[in-house]
Design an enzyme around this catalytic site. Structure first.
Site, PDB file in Angstrom:
ATOM      1  N   ASP A 180      -2.806 100.525  17.424  1.00 28.55           N
ATOM      2  CA  ASP A 180      -2.837  99.600  18.308  1.00 28.55           C
ATOM      3  C   ASP A 180      -3.941  99.237  19.087  1.00 28.55           C
ATOM      4  OD1 ASP A 180       0.148 100.063  17.798  1.00 28.55           O
ATOM      5  OD2 ASP A 180       0.143 101.597  19.157  1.00 28.55           O
ATOM      6  N   THR A 196       7.464 108.945  20.369  1.00 27.85           N
ATOM      7  CA  THR A 196       8.449 109.803  19.989  1.00 27.85           C
ATOM      8  C   THR A 196       7.948 111.020  19.345  1.00 27.85           C
ATOM      9  OG1 THR A 196       8.079 108.400  18.197  1.00 27.85           O
ATOM     10  CG2 THR A 196       9.820 107.444  19.523  1.00 27.85           C
TER      11      THR A 196
END
Length: 344
Positions: free
Chosen positions: A269, A93
């Site tokens: 992550d 995003t």
């Protein structure tokens, strides 16, 4: 000519006989196959020495965030990984625009139901990252319960992605769900400084505060806590804590991390995936696991930075996509360039 006609199955008598015989054989074989048991799932029948991970995270077609950043490194470290993509976007995003779809809680539960119906629900680890709604997070909690009904020893590694540097990425009502429901069932938590503050309601402005935040989280549930980045007086630290039993204080340590003048996507992550991977290989040495994880990540970031500069791009002008594939040797066999300092 008759021989060719016969072999090709055309309208000679021998050709008709061959077709009928073949058709009868095919039906017979199909019936026998339907009565035979399905072949075993080898990741269950012959599991790897490391484990079998269910990873519920976001996914992008291009770039490395969420599952795209976590699955490949875990596979390199020897894990069987089954990803469920909580979102599927064209790109992350941070780009000017993105397109894609979001998985809702019922769709997640449908996937779990399909696995359960085929006896495929045995996992040694559950890994979760970014979750964008309370309803989906509550469904993840049901998944934790379901997986532990199959394997009570399931290790749940949770990266409570909520925000960074004082800014929330998610709806505010997710914070209380993480604090009250998720933390108590997690085996290992990997928050950043801001997320640790949200979970503990403790302002972290010193190493002592960081260690106390770990203690608060231990008291709530997880035996392993790694605050992956703490900015104190301009210095960047990782603080880890492992409470091996309730009778003794946790073993705690820090790793000093160099600041890199750039912003990268997918690093959180990746870090959580590496911590899962190495902490399972060194279950009693969280400091060793963190040293390996930090060493891998820093080598990857340096390669990423170098490659962008080599391509003539200003590394400080926007977020950078990590060079995951090019850094696979650093993931599989990291050079131990960062050492943990244990607190006494």
């Amino acid at each position: 000519m008759l021989l060719c006609s016969s072999l090709s199955g055309r309208s000679s008598q021998s050709g008709i006989f061959r077709d009928k015989t073949f058709s009868s054989f095919s039906r017979s074989r199909s019936l026998r196959n339907s009565e035979m048991a399905s072949p075993p799932i080898l990741s269950l029948a012959l599991p790897s020495d490391t484990g079998r991970v269910l990873s519920i995270q976001s996914h992008t077609v291009q770039g490395y965030v969420g599952n795209k950043s976590a699955v490949f490194p875990l596979q390199l470290l020897g894990y069987d990984v089954d990803p469920i993509n909580s979102v599927q976007f064209s790109n992350h995003t941070g780009y000017p625009t993105f397109k894609g779809h979001v998985l809702n809680g019922q769709q997640l539960w449908d996937l779990i139901g399909g696995l359960e119906a085929n006896d495929l629900l045995y996992y040694t680890h559950l890994l979760t990252g970014y979750i964008g709604s309370v309803s989906f997070l509550n469904k993840v909690l049901e998944v934790v319960h379901k997986l532990r009904s199959v394997n009570p020893n399931l290790t749940y590694v949770c990266d409570p992605v909520m925000g960074d540097e004082g800014k929330l990425y998610v709806p505010e009502d997710l914070v209380s769900v993480y604090r009250e429901k998720v933390v108590p069932v997690a085996s290992m938590l990997t928050p950043n400084q801001f997320e640790a503050e949200l979970l503990t309601k403790l302002r972290i402005s010193s190493e002592t505060d960081g260690r106390e935040a770990c203690n608060i989280l231990h008291a709530a549930g997880p035996s392993k806590v790694v605050i992956t980045s703490i900015n104190i007086d301009g210095n960047l630290l990782l603080i880890g804590s492992h409470q091996k039993d309730k009778e003794h204080p946790p073993e705690q340590f820090k790793i000093v991390i160099p600041k890199i003048p750039a912003y990268f996507t997918g690093t959180g992550d990746l870090m959580t995936a590496l911590l899962l991977g190495w902490s399972n290989k060194y279950p009693d040495n969280l400091d060793k696991a963190a040293e390996l994880a930090v060493s891998s990540l820093q080598a990857l970031l340096q390669r990423t930075l170098s490659d962008y500069r080599r391509a003539g791009f200003d590394s400080q002008s926007s977020s950078l996509e990590i060079r995951l594939i090019q850094s696979q040797d650093d993931i599989r066999n990291p050079k131990l360039t960062f050492k943990a300092d244990k607190y006494t």
